[in-house]
Design a protein around this motif. Structure first.
Motif, PDB file in Angstrom:
ATOM      1  N   VAL A 173       0.903  -1.185  -0.064  1.00  0.00           N
ATOM      2  CA  VAL A 173      -0.110   0.063   0.017  1.00  0.00           C
ATOM      3  C   VAL A 173       0.893   1.352   0.003  1.00  0.00           C
ATOM      4  N   PRO A 174       0.398   2.379  -0.397  1.00  0.00           N
ATOM      5  CA  PRO A 174       1.022   3.670  -0.357  1.00  0.00           C
ATOM      6  C   PRO A 174       1.478   3.903   1.134  1.00  0.00           C
ATOM      7  N   LEU A 175       2.776   4.856   1.077  1.00  0.00           N
ATOM      8  CA  LEU A 175       3.229   5.191   2.420  1.00  0.00           C
ATOM      9  C   LEU A 175       2.280   5.736   3.326  1.00  0.00           C
ATOM     10  N   GLY A 176       1.653   6.709   2.725  1.00  0.00           N
ATOM     11  CA  GLY A 176       0.607   7.450   3.511  1.00  0.00           C
ATOM     12  C   GLY A 176      -0.421   6.403   4.026  1.00  0.00           C
ATOM     13  N   THR A 177      -0.847   5.490   3.384  1.00  0.00           N
ATOM     14  CA  THR A 177      -1.439   4.574   3.911  1.00  0.00           C
ATOM     15  C   THR A 177      -1.011   3.843   5.165  1.00  0.00           C
ATOM     16  N   VAL A 178       0.113   3.451   5.063  1.00  0.00           N
ATOM     17  CA  VAL A 178       0.999   3.045   6.144  1.00  0.00           C
ATOM     18  C   VAL A 178       0.764   3.944   7.433  1.00  0.00           C
ATOM     19  N   LYS A 179       1.185   5.093   7.094  1.00  0.00           N
ATOM     20  CA  LYS A 179       1.157   6.166   8.168  1.00  0.00           C
ATOM     21  C   LYS A 179      -0.252   6.166   8.853  1.00  0.00           C
ATOM     22  N   SER A 180      -1.022   6.136   8.212  1.00  0.00           N
ATOM     23  CA  SER A 180      -2.446   6.425   8.673  1.00  0.00           C
ATOM     24  C   SER A 180      -2.904   5.401   9.368  1.00  0.00           C
ATOM     25  N   ARG A 181      -2.543   4.101   9.067  1.00  0.00           N
ATOM     26  CA  ARG A 181      -3.081   2.760   9.654  1.00  0.00           C
ATOM     27  C   ARG A 181      -2.140   2.951  11.268  1.00  0.00           C
ATOM     28  N   LEU A 182      -0.897   3.141  10.935  1.00  0.00           N
ATOM     29  CA  LEU A 182      -0.126   3.321  12.061  1.00  0.00           C
ATOM     30  C   LEU A 182      -0.484   4.275  13.163  1.00  0.00           C
ATOM     31  N   HIS A 183      -1.107   5.623  12.639  1.00  0.00           N
ATOM     32  CA  HIS A 183      -1.684   6.587  13.616  1.00  0.00           C
ATOM     33  C   HIS A 183      -3.033   5.995  14.102  1.00  0.00           C
ATOM     34  N   ASN A 184      -3.724   5.299  13.354  1.00  0.00           N
ATOM     35  CA  ASN A 184      -5.161   4.996  14.043  1.00  0.00           C
ATOM     36  C   ASN A 184      -4.788   3.695  15.083  1.00  0.00           C
ATOM     37  N   SER A 185      -3.860   2.847  14.521  1.00  0.00           N
ATOM     38  CA  SER A 185      -3.721   1.945  15.618  1.00  0.00           C
ATOM     39  C   SER A 185      -3.424   2.276  16.964  1.00  0.00           C
ATOM     40  N   ILE A 186      -2.428   3.064  16.980  1.00  0.00           N
ATOM     41  CA  ILE A 186      -1.699   3.589  18.326  1.00  0.00           C
ATOM     42  C   ILE A 186      -2.807   4.498  19.067  1.00  0.00           C
ATOM     43  N   ARG A 187      -3.621   5.098  18.228  1.00  0.00           N
ATOM     44  CA  ARG A 187      -4.512   5.999  18.843  1.00  0.00           C
ATOM     45  C   ARG A 187      -5.672   5.158  19.495  1.00  0.00           C
ATOM     46  N   ASN A 188      -5.968   3.884  18.870  1.00  0.00           N
ATOM     47  CA  ASN A 188      -6.851   3.168  19.531  1.00  0.00           C
ATOM     48  C   ASN A 188      -6.476   2.645  20.713  1.00  0.00           C
ATOM     49  N   LEU A 189      -5.150   2.103  20.796  1.00  0.00           N
ATOM     50  CA  LEU A 189      -4.715   1.330  21.919  1.00  0.00           C
ATOM     51  C   LEU A 189      -4.328   2.291  23.071  1.00  0.00           C
ATOM     52  N   ARG A 190      -4.081   3.362  22.538  1.00  0.00           N
ATOM     53  CA  ARG A 190      -3.775   4.518  23.667  1.00  0.00           C
ATOM     54  C   ARG A 190      -5.368   4.608  24.247  1.00  0.00           C
ATOM     55  N   ALA A 191      -6.249   4.818  23.543  1.00  0.00           N
ATOM     56  CA  ALA A 191      -7.459   5.197  23.897  1.00  0.00           C
ATOM     57  C   ALA A 191      -7.951   4.189  24.856  1.00  0.00           C
ATOM     58  N   ALA A 192      -7.581   2.940  24.570  1.00  0.00           N
ATOM     59  CA  ALA A 192      -8.015   1.599  25.420  1.00  0.00           C
ATOM     60  C   ALA A 192      -7.428   1.833  26.705  1.00  0.00           C
ATOM     61  N   LEU A 193      -6.314   2.230  26.625  1.00  0.00           N
ATOM     62  CA  LEU A 193      -5.651   2.491  28.036  1.00  0.00           C
ATOM     63  C   LEU A 193      -6.152   3.614  28.944  1.00  0.00           C
ATOM     64  N   GLU A 194      -6.544   4.566  28.091  1.00  0.00           N
ATOM     65  CA  GLU A 194      -6.977   5.697  29.004  1.00  0.00           C
ATOM     66  C   GLU A 194      -8.240   5.475  29.437  1.00  0.00           C
ATOM     67  N   SER A 195      -9.163   4.687  28.679  1.00  0.00           N
ATOM     68  CA  SER A 195     -10.379   4.473  29.256  1.00  0.00           C
ATOM     69  C   SER A 195     -10.437   3.463  30.453  1.00  0.00           C
ATOM     70  N   GLU A 196      -9.418   2.515  30.554  1.00  0.00           N
ATOM     71  CA  GLU A 196      -8.917   1.670  31.507  1.00  0.00           C
ATOM     72  C   GLU A 196      -8.602   2.557  32.771  1.00  0.00           C
ATOM     73  N   ALA A 197      -7.856   3.403  32.203  1.00  0.00           N
ATOM     74  CA  ALA A 197      -6.980   4.530  33.519  1.00  0.00           C
ATOM     75  C   ALA A 197      -8.346   5.180  34.227  1.00  0.00           C
ATOM     76  N   GLU A 198      -9.307   5.907  33.366  1.00  0.00           N
ATOM     77  CA  GLU A 198     -10.304   6.478  33.798  1.00  0.00           C
ATOM     78  C   GLU A 198     -11.258   5.796  34.863  1.00  0.00           C
ATOM     79  N   GLY A 199     -11.299   4.267  34.363  1.00  0.00           N
ATOM     80  CA  GLY A 199     -12.171   3.528  35.141  1.00  0.00           C
ATOM     81  C   GLY A 199     -11.546   3.317  36.671  1.00  0.00           C
ATOM     82  N   THR A 200     -10.317   3.137  36.571  1.00  0.00           N
ATOM     83  CA  THR A 200      -9.625   2.893  37.785  1.00  0.00           C
ATOM     84  C   THR A 200      -9.797   4.156  38.833  1.00  0.00           C
ATOM     85  N   LEU A 201      -9.454   5.315  37.902  1.00  0.00           N
ATOM     86  CA  LEU A 201      -9.555   6.345  38.859  1.00  0.00           C
ATOM     87  C   LEU A 201     -11.062   6.472  39.449  1.00  0.00           C
TER      88      LEU A 201
END
Lengths: 183, 421
Positions: free
Chosen positions: A149-177
């Motif tokens: 796939v194009p380089l831009g697509t790779v970057k987009s997928r990477l960005h979306n992936s890390i964003r989703n994983l970070r959000a999962a941790l943030e949700s978990e952290a908020e729940g703990t808080l």
């Protein structure tokens, strides 16, 4: 020396190909496991990739590109495994005991669970890009070649992936808080 | 617990935690497996192997040892269908001498599948993703199937060691034919919406490819597309787009999920397209179709034709061609991470292939070289009440294939509809 092995394997030298499996097998397995999150499917994907590599190697014109080519076969085998097993089963692992000596950055049970669930929601294509960059350390340009796939697509997928994983941790952290506040 | 830990570090530790060594039994399986795999010959384009060469495609060691299937690969440009028909209510015909055998497991799977489709229920259990199978129990006119049959498809070596089967279901004078895939031991049939991207349509009715409905932009825009168009999953790429399977017999299956050496011809839908600017705009476009067409036409580097008034989806549209010479420097808006904005109307012709890419990013703008592909644009002012102001339908293809791509897109465009709440 590696290109020499590839060339010999291309000519039909089974021993040379076996050495290539030895050199690349561990890394391929590590990548496949982290994409598929299942030991058996990862083994199947790696086996499929190497058998395809053996079959198709005579047509690899540039032996220097063997690794990228092999990774492409591996990623496609992972995609196929993911398609065949669209229903994810619970993957139970024995987790290390947590205590005062556990490194600060180790994920807690809840964090692991949140990450596993968030990762499963990613498409195989997103997971492949994420794993190859963050675990295998491949540069983005190489990943773009591997997944086709194009380089831009790779970057987009990477960005979306890390964003989703970070959000999962943030949700978990908020729940703990919240739990702490109401304790 | 320190809830302020670095999330990225936690993610990294989680990702790194896991097996690192390939199990010995898998190594052994590979070592044994390579002794039974027939290799490609260099210089002979796959799948045109020599006639009569047996190939054996083990997917796993256990399969290699258990399967008795031997596939005869025909050296031909066109498919060869050999009569090894079985099924429910189908006619049996003598098998020719050089045919492949289907494993009992797969035969039972296909027979069960056909029975269920004729019965009108229970077919889902035989297919890995049943919701993707069109016309599961009836034809497009709603006629229930009366009988079914299947035959193994020979002549093309399918990716991943799968066997292809042509399934036919009959309802009066109507015949629905579909392509399914199975491993030597099943356990389920696979239906690939793109048929692995060859010239074989995955579903036909009386020989005509069956169109599949798609919805985009929260179903504000719907259309129907049939083979040879393959639509991508809407969530995978920034803009919905479909690829056009190259024409001609003997088109190679795509074993890597979509890449072809000479690229794909595409049809994309871009909401609120932007020609220039920096950074990614939020919200509906500030320009209408006419203003966008004028801006495109006024840039001499874009080689744009004069816009022509047409109708698409019942809405007025402006049709124009953009022919940027290969290697011309073009700029498209991008975000802070270097991702091209989904609204960038020139992004389909920006050279992005990793090996040749020379894209630079600065201040919300990505600058690079044009591929030389041509674009046919349909610029549409969306109906009042739409979430978008304008919609661009972009057909992209090299000059040599441009006319075919534009003609092939005609039924897709004719099916387009806007659905405004």
């Amino acid at each position: 020396m590696r290109t020499e092995l590839v060339e010999r394997a291309r000519q039909g030298d089974e021993d040379a190909f076996t050495q290539l499996v030895d050199l690349n097998g561990d890394r391929c397995y590590a990548i496949a496991y982290r994409i598929l999150r299942d030991v058996d499917r990862a083994k199947d994907a790696v086996q499929q990739a190497f058998l395809l590599a053996w079959r198709e190697l005579p047509r690899l014109r540039d032996v220097e590109r063997f690794q990228v080519w092999l990774y492409r076969l591996l990623v496609n085998a992972c995609y196929e495994e993911a398609r065949r097993h669209k229903r994810w089963t619970t993957h139970v692992r024995i987790l290390p005991m947590e205590g005062p000596s556990a490194p600060d950055q180790m994920a807690s049970v809840e964090e692991r669970d949140a990450l596993e669930r968030a990762f499963r929601r990613l498409s195989p294509e997103h997971r492949a890009v994420f794993v190859m960059h963050h675990h295998a350390g491949l540069p983005l340009a190489a990943i773009a070649e591997v997944v086709g796939v194009p380089l831009g697509t790779v970057k987009s997928r990477l960005h979306n992936s890390i964003r989703n994983l970070r959000a999962a941790l943030e949700s978990e952290a908020e729940g703990t808080l919240v739990e702490v506040r109401t304790a | 617990m320190n809830i302020l830990r670095d999330h990225d570090a936690v993610i990294g530790a989680w990702l790194d935690d896991g097996p690192e060594s390939l199990p010995s039994e898998t190594r052994q399986a590979i070592t044994v497996g390579i002794r039974t795999v027939t290799r490609r010959r260099a210089g002979i384009a796959w799948p045109f192997a020599g006639r009569g060469l047996p190939t054996f495609e083990p997917r796993r060691l256990s399969v290699a040892l258990a399967s008795a299937a031997v596939f005869v690969v025909a050296a031909a440009v066109a498919l060869n269908f050999y009569a090894n028909q079985q099924g429910i209510g189908g006619r049996s015909t003598p098998s020719p001498s050089a045919t492949a055998t289907t494993s009992p497991v797969v035969t039972a799977l296909l027979n069960g599948f056909l029975e269920a489709r004729v019965a009108g229920e229970g077919a889902q259990q035989y297919v890995s993703v049943p919701q993707e199978v069109p016309l599961l129990y009836a034809t497009t006119s709603g006629a229930r199937y009366e009988r079914g049959e299947f035959e193994q498809v020979l002549g093309i070596d399918w990716p991943y060691g799968l066997t292809a089967f042509k399934v036919r279901l009959f309802a009066g004078n109507t015949v629905v034919a579909q392509l399914f895939f199975a491993g030597p031991d099943g356990p389920l049939l696979s239906y690939e919406r793109d048929g692995f991207g060859t010239d074989i349509a995955p579903t036909t009715e009386n020989g005509q490819p069956v169109a599949v409905s798609y919805g985009f932009f929260v179903d504000e825009v719907t259309l129907r597309a049939a083979h040879p168009w393959i639509f991508s999953a809407p969530t995978t790429y920034p803009n919905p787009f479909c690829r056009l399977i190259p024409e001609g017999p003997g088109v190679l299956p795509t074993t890597d999920g979509g890449q072809r050496r000479d690229g794909w011809d595409r049809l994309l839908l871009i909401a609120d397209p932007a020609l220039g600017g920096a950074g990614c705009q939020q919200g509906p476009s500030s320009v209408d179709a006419a203003a966008l067409a004028e801006a495109i036409r006024s840039d001499p580097d874009l080689g744009a034709t004069a816009p022509v008034a047409v109708s698409v989806g019942g809405a007025a549209a402006l049709m124009m061609d953009v022919r940027i010479a290969a290697g011309t420097t073009i700029s498209v808006p991008a975000d802070d991470l270097g991702n091209l904005c989904r609204t960038a109307i020139l992004s389909p012709v920006l050279e992005q292939e990793a090996v040749r890419s020379s894209i630079s990013y600065a201040n919300g703008v990505a600058t690079g070289k044009a591929t030389g592909d041509w674009m046919r644009l349909y610029l549409i002012d969306a109906p009042a009440g739409s979430s978008m102001r304008t919609l661009a339908i972009v057909i992209v293809a090299p000059e040599a294939r441009f006319q075919r791509a534009v003609e092939a897109a005609t039924p897709v465009l004719e099916s387009l509809e806007f659905h405004v709440p």
